[in-house]
Scaffold this motif. Structure first.
Motif, mmCIF file in Angstrom:
data_model
loop_
_atom_site.group_PDB
_atom_site.id
_atom_site.type_symbol
_atom_site.label_atom_id
_atom_site.label_comp_id
_atom_site.label_asym_id
_atom_site.label_seq_id
_atom_site.Cartn_x
_atom_site.Cartn_y
_atom_site.Cartn_z
ATOM 1 N N LEU A 74 46.817 26.116 17.683
ATOM 2 C CA LEU A 74 45.977 25.913 18.737
ATOM 3 C C LEU A 74 46.976 25.031 19.226
ATOM 4 C CD1 LEU A 74 44.391 22.976 19.530
ATOM 5 C CD2 LEU A 74 42.827 23.856 17.635
ATOM 6 N N GLU A 75 46.952 24.976 20.824
ATOM 7 C CA GLU A 75 47.747 24.649 22.063
ATOM 8 C C GLU A 75 46.607 23.534 22.873
ATOM 9 O OE1 GLU A 75 50.260 22.458 23.978
ATOM 10 O OE2 GLU A 75 51.009 23.841 22.885
ATOM 11 N N THR A 76 45.421 24.708 23.378
ATOM 12 C CA THR A 76 44.118 24.374 23.292
ATOM 13 C C THR A 76 43.335 24.357 22.547
ATOM 14 O OG1 THR A 76 45.719 24.337 25.711
ATOM 15 C CG2 THR A 76 42.508 24.582 25.498
ATOM 16 N N GLY A 77 42.686 23.793 22.246
ATOM 17 C CA GLY A 77 41.424 23.856 21.310
ATOM 18 C C GLY A 77 40.384 24.639 22.133
ATOM 19 N N LEU A 78 39.497 25.794 21.555
ATOM 20 C CA LEU A 78 38.770 27.016 21.674
ATOM 21 C C LEU A 78 37.510 25.684 22.882
ATOM 22 C CD1 LEU A 78 37.359 28.892 18.688
ATOM 23 C CD2 LEU A 78 39.270 29.287 20.424
ATOM 24 N N ALA A 79 37.077 24.708 22.252
ATOM 25 C CA ALA A 79 36.238 23.904 22.937
ATOM 26 C C ALA A 79 36.115 23.687 24.877
ATOM 27 C CB ALA A 79 35.798 22.623 22.953
ATOM 28 N N ASP A 80 37.619 23.719 24.797
ATOM 29 C CA ASP A 80 38.348 23.378 26.223
ATOM 30 C C ASP A 80 39.124 24.547 27.081
ATOM 31 O OD1 ASP A 80 38.372 20.541 25.940
ATOM 32 O OD2 ASP A 80 39.876 20.321 24.651
ATOM 33 N N GLY A 81 38.909 25.820 26.651
ATOM 34 C CA GLY A 81 39.359 26.844 26.947
ATOM 35 C C GLY A 81 38.639 27.730 27.071
ATOM 36 N N LEU A 82 37.166 28.436 26.326
ATOM 37 C CA LEU A 82 36.070 29.117 26.829
ATOM 38 C C LEU A 82 34.725 28.441 27.134
ATOM 39 C CD1 LEU A 82 35.946 30.324 23.152
ATOM 40 C CD2 LEU A 82 37.774 31.679 25.369
ATOM 41 N N GLU A 83 34.361 29.267 28.379
ATOM 42 C CA GLU A 83 33.144 29.031 29.307
ATOM 43 C C GLU A 83 32.350 28.662 28.150
ATOM 44 O OE1 GLU A 83 33.141 27.951 32.245
ATOM 45 O OE2 GLU A 83 35.500 28.445 32.205
#
Length: 132
Positions: A74-83
């Protein structure tokens, strides 16, 4: 747990970082036997919705258990990238959780030596942090 990604478009590619930003629908499907009921006991109700917050599995404000699936590179985690989104629960315990957002993996781009005739690839690695 089944994982499905519906790619909408490539938002940004950064060959210097190297990262890619993808706009997607991220979908998970699993069975939870604790969420079963007899529809006849509940007015023929065959499905319901539960809110899953914090944009990630097991968030503190989530109403149900969700799988611990993460993007490992990851560059950005799923928690930060998904609604945040509602999960649909069927009476037989099947759960479907679909969320729009961005996937931002860190990539090991191959093919840059053939620029401008390159074909870049970026593999994404998904798995569980708890059970890896």
């Amino acid at each position: 747990v089944e994982l499905d990604i519906n790619f909408h478009r490539v938002f940004h590619v950064d060959v210097i970082s190297p990262t890619i930003d993808l706009i997607v629908w991220f979908r998970l499907l699993w069975a939870d036997p604790r969420l079963t009921w007899d529809p006849l006991d509940y007015g023929n109700l065959t499905k319901t919705w539960f809110y899953v917050a914090d944009g990630s599995a097991g968030g503190e404000t989530s109403e149900i258990w969700t799988p611990d699936i993460q993007l490992w590179n990851l560059e950005t985690g799923l928690a930060d990238g998904l609604e945040d989104a509602y999960a649909i629960v069927q009476h037989d315990g099947r759960v479907y959780w679909s969320r729009p957002g961005h996937l931002r993996p860190a990539c090991k781009f191959d093919g840059l030596d053939r620029f401008p005739f390159d074909h870049l690839t970026c593999q994404m690695e998904f798995g569980s942090w708890a059970f890896s």
